[in-house]
Design an enzyme around this catalytic site. Structure first.
Site, PDB file in Angstrom:
ATOM      1  N   GLU A  15      41.973  37.410  26.330  1.00 48.25           N
ATOM      2  CA  GLU A  15      41.087  37.161  25.169  1.00 48.25           C
ATOM      3  C   GLU A  15      40.758  35.671  25.060  1.00 48.25           C
ATOM      4  O   GLU A  15      40.761  35.102  23.975  1.00 48.25           O
ATOM      5  CB  GLU A  15      41.765  37.644  23.875  1.00 48.25           C
ATOM      6  CG  GLU A  15      42.050  39.125  23.814  1.00 48.25           C
ATOM      7  CD  GLU A  15      40.800  39.963  23.555  1.00 48.25           C
ATOM      8  OE1 GLU A  15      39.931  39.502  22.802  1.00 48.25           O
ATOM      9  OE2 GLU A  15      40.693  41.049  24.135  1.00 48.25           O
ATOM     10  N   LYS A  40      33.771  44.049  36.888  1.00 48.79           N
ATOM     11  CA  LYS A  40      35.029  44.043  36.133  1.00 48.79           C
ATOM     12  C   LYS A  40      35.753  45.295  36.616  1.00 48.79           C
ATOM     13  O   LYS A  40      35.763  46.340  35.950  1.00 48.79           O
ATOM     14  CB  LYS A  40      34.738  44.118  34.627  1.00 48.79           C
ATOM     15  CG  LYS A  40      35.970  44.299  33.769  1.00 48.79           C
ATOM     16  CD  LYS A  40      36.713  43.019  33.490  1.00 48.79           C
ATOM     17  CE  LYS A  40      38.026  43.286  32.771  1.00 48.79           C
ATOM     18  NZ  LYS A  40      38.680  42.080  32.265  1.00 48.79           N
ATOM     19  N   GLU A 125      35.533  39.580  37.576  1.00 43.16           N
ATOM     20  CA  GLU A 125      36.396  39.169  36.463  1.00 43.16           C
ATOM     21  C   GLU A 125      37.736  39.873  36.584  1.00 43.16           C
ATOM     22  O   GLU A 125      37.802  41.094  36.736  1.00 43.16           O
ATOM     23  CB  GLU A 125      35.758  39.503  35.100  1.00 43.16           C
ATOM     24  CG  GLU A 125      36.642  39.006  33.949  1.00 43.16           C
ATOM     25  CD  GLU A 125      36.286  39.519  32.564  1.00 43.16           C
ATOM     26  OE1 GLU A 125      35.122  39.899  32.326  1.00 43.16           O
ATOM     27  OE2 GLU A 125      37.212  39.539  31.720  1.00 43.16           O
ATOM     28  N   GLU A 186      35.388  27.493  24.248  1.00 43.66           N
ATOM     29  CA  GLU A 186      35.860  27.161  22.896  1.00 43.66           C
ATOM     30  C   GLU A 186      36.533  28.359  22.221  1.00 43.66           C
ATOM     31  O   GLU A 186      36.012  29.472  22.250  1.00 43.66           O
ATOM     32  CB  GLU A 186      34.681  26.671  22.045  1.00 43.66           C
ATOM     33  CG  GLU A 186      35.109  26.231  20.661  1.00 43.66           C
ATOM     34  CD  GLU A 186      34.015  25.468  19.925  1.00 43.66           C
ATOM     35  OE1 GLU A 186      32.894  25.315  20.460  1.00 43.66           O
ATOM     36  OE2 GLU A 186      34.306  25.032  18.798  1.00 43.66           O
TER      37      GLU A 186
END
Ligand SMILES: Nc1ncnc2c1ncn2[C@@H]1O[C@H](COP(=O)(O)OP(=O)(O)OP(=O)(O)O)[C@@H](O)[C@H]1O
Ligand SMILES: C[C@H](N)[C@H](N)CCCCCC(=O)O
Ligand SMILES: [Mg+2]
Length: 226
Positions: A15, A40, A125, A186
């Site tokens: 996450e 993925k 990913e 971020e």
């Protein structure tokens, strides 16, 4: 524009912004006229295909970045191993009485790399953090090492992210995995701007470090991708 033919996007944790960063990278590459395929292959915490939340799953977001509709075919071609429980994939698989092996996963990804057209970039990913378990026996690091493609590490900017990122960098180094760069994505509520975290990481990691602010685009002039 030069570009790597394949990249494995890994996380210092779960996450943390891997999917956000991968989708941003795909959009950047497509915006530059490059053909790109985002995969993925192994995903946990995935709702059923017909659930309204599917669009927000990793698979849904990567398909959207590629300009692809959510269909049974496109989903299967991006994420063949999908499990419902939001747990490490081996546990999520066990909840459904299923399992997978590292060999199956690596072979499936290799086939996608082999079938890539000339000039097409394949971006894979990973799952969770670098050493999250993926099968009963293997971690994400085992998967990455077997795949033999360079890694792009995604870090958050939360307090503690610097150590998590540098620990991942050291682990990759110890295992001889090529690392092309680090993206600091971020984190919501982080106590410092992502640029501050990126500078701190860059001071100790001998690779390019880019920054992806909240809601932002993939950094320019980073890792030779534009
Ligand atoms: N730079 C960013 N700007 C906006 N939202 C972000 C950014 N980075 C992460 N997020 C959001 O934070 C959440 C977690 O990010 P993301 O899903 O990319 O993590 P992940 O590392 O891929 O997780 P997983 O381990 O489940 O694959 C998502 O809602 C995502 O949209
Ligand atoms: C559900 C979550 N978002 C990911 N798909 C799986 C994260 C597994 C993390 C396991 C761990 O390292 O403790
Ligand atoms: Mg993800």
């Amino acid at each position: 524009m030069t570009a790597l033919p394949a990249l494995f996007v890994i996380g210092a944790g779960t996450e943390i912004g891997k999917t956000y960063t991968t989708a941003a990278l795909v959009r950047r590459l497509r915006g530059r006229g490059r053909r790109v395929r985002a995969l993925k292959p192994l995903a946990s915490g995935v709702p059923p295909l017909d659930h309204p939340d599917f669009a927000e799953s990793d698979t849904g977001r990567l398909l959207a970045a590629q300009g692809l509709a959510i269909t049974r075919e496109s989903v299967g071609a991006c994420s063949p191993w999908r499990f419902a429980a939001p747990l490490a994939p081996d546990l999520a698989a066990a909840r459904e009485g299923r399992s997978l092996t590292l060999v199956e996963l690596v072979d499936w990804c290799r086939a996608r790399l082999v079938e890539a057209e000339d000039g097409e970039i394949v971006v894979i990913e990973g799952v969770g953090g670098l050493m999250s378990p993926i099968t009963e026996a293997a971690t994400g690091l085992d998967w990455l090492k077997s795949q033999e493609i360079p890694a792009l590490l995604v870090s958050g900017s939360y307090l503690g992210a610097i150590s998590h990122a540098l620990t991942a960098v050291e682990t990759l180094r110890a295992h001889g995995v090529p690392l092309v760069g680090i993206v600091v994505s971020e984190s919501e509520g982080a106590p410092t701007p992502p640029e501050t975290v990126a500078r701190q990481i860059a001071r100790h990691a001998d690779v390019p470090v880019g920054c992806l602010s909240w809601g932002g685009a993939f950094p320019d002039g980073f890792i030779g991708l534009d």
